[in-house]
Design a protein around this motif. Structure first.
Motif, PDB file in Angstrom:
ATOM      1  N   GLU A   1      -4.067  31.851   0.373  1.00 28.47           N
ATOM      2  CA  GLU A   1      -4.934  31.479  -0.730  1.00 28.47           C
ATOM      3  C   GLU A   1      -4.137  31.196  -1.992  1.00 28.47           C
ATOM      4  N   MET A   2      -3.072  31.993  -2.213  1.00 31.26           N
ATOM      5  CA  MET A   2      -2.235  31.764  -3.379  1.00 31.26           C
ATOM      6  C   MET A   2      -1.550  30.405  -3.280  1.00 31.26           C
ATOM      7  N   MET A   3      -1.119  30.052  -2.085  1.00 29.19           N
ATOM      8  CA  MET A   3      -0.469  28.759  -1.897  1.00 29.19           C
ATOM      9  C   MET A   3      -1.455  27.626  -2.192  1.00 29.19           C
ATOM     10  N   LEU A   4      -2.696  27.771  -1.686  1.00 26.24           N
ATOM     11  CA  LEU A   4      -3.705  26.759  -1.940  1.00 26.24           C
ATOM     12  C   LEU A   4      -3.994  26.646  -3.432  1.00 26.24           C
ATOM     13  N   ASP A   5      -3.972  27.787  -4.119  1.00 25.63           N
ATOM     14  CA  ASP A   5      -4.227  27.785  -5.543  1.00 25.63           C
ATOM     15  C   ASP A   5      -3.165  26.982  -6.272  1.00 25.63           C
ATOM     16  N   GLN A   6      -1.918  27.202  -5.876  1.00 22.04           N
ATOM     17  CA  GLN A   6      -0.829  26.468  -6.517  1.00 22.04           C
ATOM     18  C   GLN A   6      -0.937  24.987  -6.215  1.00 22.04           C
ATOM     19  N   GLU A   7      -1.281  24.661  -4.961  1.00 24.26           N
ATOM     20  CA  GLU A   7      -1.432  23.254  -4.601  1.00 24.26           C
ATOM     21  C   GLU A   7      -2.580  22.621  -5.382  1.00 24.26           C
ATOM     22  N   GLY A   8      -3.674  23.363  -5.499  1.00 28.10           N
ATOM     23  CA  GLY A   8      -4.803  22.835  -6.235  1.00 28.10           C
ATOM     24  C   GLY A   8      -4.446  22.556  -7.680  1.00 28.10           C
ATOM     25  N   SER A   9      -3.692  23.466  -8.304  1.00 27.18           N
ATOM     26  CA  SER A   9      -3.281  23.258  -9.689  1.00 27.18           C
ATOM     27  C   SER A   9      -2.373  22.051  -9.807  1.00 27.18           C
ATOM     28  N   ALA A  10      -1.441  21.941  -8.855  1.00 29.18           N
ATOM     29  CA  ALA A  10      -0.527  20.804  -8.883  1.00 29.18           C
ATOM     30  C   ALA A  10      -1.289  19.495  -8.678  1.00 29.18           C
ATOM     31  N   ALA A  11      -2.243  19.539  -7.740  1.00 29.12           N
ATOM     32  CA  ALA A  11      -3.027  18.331  -7.481  1.00 29.12           C
ATOM     33  C   ALA A  11      -3.834  17.942  -8.714  1.00 29.12           C
ATOM     34  N   ALA A  12      -4.442  18.953  -9.372  1.00 30.47           N
ATOM     35  CA  ALA A  12      -5.230  18.656 -10.560  1.00 30.47           C
ATOM     36  C   ALA A  12      -4.359  18.084 -11.666  1.00 30.47           C
ATOM     37  N   ALA A  13      -3.157  18.642 -11.841  1.00 29.23           N
ATOM     38  CA  ALA A  13      -2.239  18.140 -12.867  1.00 29.23           C
ATOM     39  C   ALA A  13      -1.819  16.713 -12.560  1.00 29.23           C
ATOM     40  N   PHE A  14      -1.515  16.469 -11.279  1.00 31.86           N
ATOM     41  CA  PHE A  14      -1.092  15.110 -10.884  1.00 31.86           C
ATOM     42  C   PHE A  14      -2.234  14.125 -11.109  1.00 31.86           C
ATOM     43  N   GLU A  15      -3.431  14.556 -10.687  1.00 30.85           N
ATOM     44  CA  GLU A  15      -4.602  13.698 -10.830  1.00 30.85           C
ATOM     45  C   GLU A  15      -4.854  13.366 -12.289  1.00 30.85           C
ATOM     46  N   ARG A  16      -4.686  14.362 -13.166  1.00 30.60           N
ATOM     47  CA  ARG A  16      -4.960  14.164 -14.578  1.00 30.60           C
ATOM     48  C   ARG A  16      -3.896  13.306 -15.251  1.00 30.60           C
ATOM     49  N   ASP A  17      -2.635  13.614 -14.953  1.00 31.32           N
ATOM     50  CA  ASP A  17      -1.535  12.968 -15.669  1.00 31.32           C
ATOM     51  C   ASP A  17      -1.155  11.611 -15.119  1.00 31.32           C
ATOM     52  N   LEU A  18      -1.191  11.471 -13.790  1.00 29.91           N
ATOM     53  CA  LEU A  18      -0.696  10.238 -13.192  1.00 29.91           C
ATOM     54  C   LEU A  18      -1.811   9.306 -12.764  1.00 29.91           C
TER      55      LEU A  18
ATOM     56  N   LEU B   1       0.852  -1.193   0.000  1.00 26.96           N
ATOM     57  CA  LEU B   1       0.000   0.000   0.000  1.00 26.96           C
ATOM     58  C   LEU B   1       0.882   1.234   0.000  1.00 26.96           C
ATOM     59  N   ARG B   2       0.692   2.086  -1.000  1.00 25.13           N
ATOM     60  CA  ARG B   2       1.370   3.379  -0.967  1.00 25.13           C
ATOM     61  C   ARG B   2       0.526   4.324  -0.129  1.00 25.13           C
ATOM     62  N   VAL B   3       1.092   4.809   0.970  1.00 24.52           N
ATOM     63  CA  VAL B   3       0.360   5.653   1.901  1.00 24.52           C
ATOM     64  C   VAL B   3       0.025   6.978   1.225  1.00 24.52           C
ATOM     65  N   GLY B   4      -1.233   7.366   1.304  1.00 20.86           N
ATOM     66  CA  GLY B   4      -1.672   8.572   0.628  1.00 20.86           C
ATOM     67  C   GLY B   4      -1.287   9.845   1.349  1.00 20.86           C
ATOM     68  N   THR B   5      -1.509  10.940   0.659  1.00 19.25           N
ATOM     69  CA  THR B   5      -1.304  12.280   1.208  1.00 19.25           C
ATOM     70  C   THR B   5      -2.603  13.040   1.041  1.00 19.25           C
ATOM     71  N   ILE B   6      -2.570  14.317   1.330  1.00 18.56           N
ATOM     72  CA  ILE B   6      -3.797  15.097   1.199  1.00 18.56           C
ATOM     73  C   ILE B   6      -4.265  15.155  -0.260  1.00 18.56           C
ATOM     74  N   ASP B   7      -3.319  15.043  -1.195  1.00 22.07           N
ATOM     75  CA  ASP B   7      -3.660  15.141  -2.615  1.00 22.07           C
ATOM     76  C   ASP B   7      -3.709  13.785  -3.321  1.00 22.07           C
ATOM     77  N   ARG B   8      -3.333  12.716  -2.617  1.00 22.30           N
ATOM     78  CA  ARG B   8      -3.308  11.399  -3.233  1.00 22.30           C
ATOM     79  C   ARG B   8      -3.952  10.390  -2.292  1.00 22.30           C
ATOM     80  N   SER B   9      -4.745   9.512  -2.868  1.00 19.77           N
ATOM     81  CA  SER B   9      -5.379   8.472  -2.067  1.00 19.77           C
ATOM     82  C   SER B   9      -4.376   7.370  -1.752  1.00 19.77           C
ATOM     83  N   ASP B  10      -4.676   6.607  -0.703  1.00 24.16           N
ATOM     84  CA  ASP B  10      -3.961   5.350  -0.513  1.00 24.16           C
ATOM     85  C   ASP B  10      -4.189   4.496  -1.762  1.00 24.16           C
ATOM     86  N   GLU B  11      -3.184   3.697  -2.122  1.00 21.63           N
ATOM     87  CA  GLU B  11      -3.347   2.909  -3.349  1.00 21.63           C
ATOM     88  C   GLU B  11      -2.628   1.572  -3.238  1.00 21.63           C
TER      89      GLU B  11
END
Length: 787
Positions: free
Chosen positions: A752-769, A513-523
């Motif tokens: 808020e800017m930091m959250l925005d960057q995290e959200g974009s990174a999370a969306a990119a990761f979610e889409r690509d990986l 099991l790869r332990v998840g993070t706030i932006d990634r589920s356990d898998e």
């Protein structure tokens, strides 16, 4: 009579025989249907109702009869087109030509078996176990084959049987419909046919056929010998075996009467009705290559015209539908002998019908009746504890296998087996390179480089294990490490272990099991299964996998179920291999939440079983608000299969569910549940639960998006009740006025800017990986060229 090579050979033999009898060279003619009907009209007065000649035949009529008598023996397609009769949609009787695609597929499957017999590679007949979707017309084509066989051969005993007498009689009527419409020059002579027993016919050729049933119609309920009457049968059709109440007749009475020779035609056909019953076990045995039967699966998409709807012009398939179409492309070759791309009409039919049945609460029945593969047919037939929607989501989003690795046991390493210690490099930057690319082919090419020098691991070439997947033989993966995501030094891993006795029954299981993070589920990123490794030898495999998936800790955290044989595995792992990152039993019933025992390993009892399975169930179905997927992602086909037989009694909770059926297992479920519990325990010791963090972050994102939406709206001062003073205050940027939603919002703060960057990174990761939400689909199954 099925395969072109066999047909051609038989025609040459028969032509030579006829030529010798006639005294000159004679070659068969393929008469058209119109020509056959014309000759039929001419010959209508040549015989009486009992087949006795009424007049001599003209020379061309005689040659026509000789031609048809021999050619129909050799070529079943020629006979079906001109002499086969069926009920056409309940409205009329006619010739079933051209055959539907799935019916033609069935003849081709029979032809493959026939060719082996013809070439001397098989000494048995054509015995087929046919698993089918609904309304495929299989009973119709099988009855035509039986009619042809009984009409063109002598000294054959045949049997037609369904679960109940009424259905058996219906099938027998298909046989007699075609038989009674044969012209006099092809119809076999009837020796005995009574009104008392209309489902029995004895021919003058020495052949006979009758109907039977899973429930006897003569008061001999389930009596031994009822199906075959003590005779040696060589032509058999058994229908809808999944509904039979007394399948013991088949094994005890019928099969012993079926000779082993090339003249046997034995067809079993049925839809799926549950898992673990006789039909399912019989199918699994045939699919494993055991016994006399060849498994043939007919998916719903085999006929491109049968299940197809014209979509609206603006229709775009959902991501779920596209994922389903990709799965068919990947798995269809196993049954269709080619990769199948759904047409636009087929995919629209599937998407619309599935949505309608799901809305009606009948998704299980839909998937059972219209399966894309055999596992799907049986998977959804019972009352499994995992909801069907959950299983379907994981099945649709499961990652393909990225690699397969064979592991050497400790004894193999001591023997220094050639080839075991020569793979891989020690460059750990490869994992970072794998993480940075979303290209599956690039990842696959990098995978062999992960194995450090000197390790007891050997990469299996993809050509081998892809063939295993095509053949559907998951058992071939026993003893191999299946990888859906290779290890990375940036991740934390939990290695859960469920040992077995290693005697071929329960399977030892190792889950990664790869332990998840706030932006990634356990898998679930890797899995190893084997029913043949004992608890002591299992420690060597755990040691290899735990160090391979060491991650940030250098060793993955290993949690072993120490009930029974697991205690020996853990002791061997700790004392012999020096493995020290072992799960410490947590005390979740203490006032101090950080209280821990001094014991290592996992003990499954009534309380801990409820805890770990409740968490497991929550994780596989709870939606992650940031990725749109569940909190725990499952990739293994073994796990998806186990979900289908993990059954709880009506009204009982999930944690009381158990594997149901003779061949059912729950090893991967229990093993993964231990890993999830270990990961959750570690999180609770250091931080708030991940789902709470994700929920909070998603709410913050939603608020920010709402603010952005309001800020982008044009302010209409003429239709607001704002005062002049308030407007001037907004224009001048006075404090306290920016909340009036009339103009641009204040610039976001640093958080808020930091959250925005995290959200974009999370969306990119979610889409690509992770393959998460994307823009409008650019791939359509019907864009793939057909063979």
């Amino acid at each position: 009579m099925f395969h072109p090579e066999v047909v051609a050979s038989t025609i040459r033999t028969l032509e030579a025989d006829v030529s010798q009898r006639l005294g000159y060279s004679f070659h068969f003619t393929q008469y058209s249907l119109a020509e056959v009907e014309e000759y039929g009209a001419r010959l209508a007065n040549a015989w009486d109702d009992r087949g006795r000649p009424l007049r001599p035949l003209a020379s061309d009529e005689l040659l026509f009869v000789v031609n048809e008598f021999n050619l129909t023996k050799a070529d079943i397609r020629y006979w079906i087109e001109r002499y086969g009769w069926i009920n056409m949609a309940g409205a009329q009787v006619g010739h079933p030509w051209p055959l539907r695609e799935d019916q033609e597929m069935l003849l081709q499957e029979f032809g493959r078996i026939e060719l082996l017999i013809h070439r001397g590679e098989r000494n048995d007949g054509i015995l087929a176990a046919i698993l089918k979707a609904r309304q495929k017309g299989i009973s119709t084509i099988v009855q035509l084959i039986l009619t042809h066989r009984m009409s063109t051969t002598a000294n054959r005993f045949g049997l037609i049987a369904a679960d109940v007498p009424g259905q058996s009689s219906y099938l027998f009527s298909m046989f007699t419909r075609a038989l009674d419409r044969q012209p006099a020059y092809l119809r076999p002579g009837v020796k005995s046919r009574s009104e008392t027993f209309p489902d029995e016919i004895e021919f003058t050729s020495g052949s006979a056929i009758w109907s039977g049933a899973g429930l006897s119609k003569r008061g001999q309920l389930g009596a031994k010998g009822e199906l075959n009457r003590g005779k040696t049968c060589s032509v058999v059709h058994l229908s809808e075996l999944s509904t039979w109440q007394d399948t013991g007749q088949i094994e005890a009475a019928l099969m012993p009467s079926i000779p082993i020779n090339a003249n046997v035609f034995f067809f079993e056909e049925s839809t799926a009705r549950g898992k673990g019953n006789w039909w399912h076990r019989h199918w699994q045995t045939a699919r494993a290559g055991i016994g006399r039967f060849t498994p043939i699966f007919l998916p719903w998409y085999a006929d491109r015209q049968l299940y197809a709807l014209t979509p609206p012009a603006a229709w775009i398939p959902t991501e779920q539908s596209l994922s389903y179409a990709r799965r068919i492309q990947d798995t269809s070759e196993r049954w269709m002998h080619r990769s199948v791309s759904l047409t636009k009409e087929q995919l629209y039919w599937y998407e619309s019908q599935r949505a309608a049945m799901e809305a009606a609460g009948e998704l299980a029945g839909f998937l059972e009746n219209y399966p894309a593969d055999d596992e799907e047919a049986f998977q959804f037939s019972g009352s499994a504890a995992v909801p069907i929607e959950v299983v379907e989501f994981h099945r649709a989003h499961a990652k393909p296998i990225q690699g397969v690795i064979e592991l050497a046991s400790h004894s193999d390493l001591q023997k220094r087996v050639d080839g075991w210690t020569t793979h891989g490099v020690t460059d750990t930057s490869i994992s970072d390179q794998w993480e940075s690319t979303a290209d599956a082919q690039v990842r696959l090419s990098l995978l062999p480089l992960f194995i450090p020098k000197g390790w007891g691991m050997k990469v299996i070439p993809p050509a081998y294990w892809r063939q295993w997947l095509k053949q559907g033989k998951l058992e071939d993966f026993f003893g191999f490490l299946l990888i859906w995501e290779p290890p990375s030094k940036r991740n934390r891993y939990i290695i859960s272990v469920d040992p077995s006795e290693g005697i071929g029954k329960d399977r030892a299981c190792i889950e990664v099991l790869r332990v998840g993070t706030i932006d990634r589920s356990d898998e679930q990123v890797a899995q190893w299964l084997s029913p043949y490794v004992d608890p002591i030898d299992l420690a060597a495999y755990v040691d290899l996998i735990g160090r391979f998936y060491g991650g940030v800790d250098g060793q993955g955290e290993v949690v072993v179920e120490v009930n029974g044989p697991g205690y020996a595995t853990q002791a061997e792992l700790q004392r012999h291999y020096g493995y020290d990152n072992l799960f410490v039993w947590g005390r979740e019933d203490q006032l101090d939440p950080e209280a821990r025992s001094t014991s290592i390993g996992w003990v499954t009892n009534r309380r801990s079983r409820a805890l770990m399975l409740h968490r497991y169930y929550h994780k596989i179905k709870n939606k992650n608000p940031l990725t749109g997927g569940p909190d725990y992602l499952v990739n293994s086909p073994f796990t998806l299969i186990e979900w289908g037989t993990f059954v709880a009694a009506p009204g009982e909770p999930f944690w009381l569910a158990e594997a149901s059926g003779d061949e059912a297992h729950d090893d991967t479920i229990m093993c993964a549940a231990m890993g999830i519990n270990a990961a959750e325990q570690r999180r609770l010791e250091t931080d708030e639960p991940l789902d709470a963090q994700r929920r909070r972050k998603n709410e913050e994102r939603a608020r920010r998006e709402a603010k952005d939406a309001r800020a982008s709206q044009r302010v209409d001062y003429a239709n607001t009740d704002v005062t002049r003073e308030e407007m001037e205050a907004i224009w001048s940027g006075k404090p306290g006025m920016v909340g009036l939603s009339l103009g641009p919002e204040a610039a976001p703060g640093p958080e808020e800017m930091m959250l925005d960057q995290e959200g974009s990174a999370a969306a990119a990761f979610e889409r690509d990986l992770l393959g998460g939400p994307a823009a409008l689909p650019t791939w359509m199954p019907w864009d793939i060229p057909r063979d």
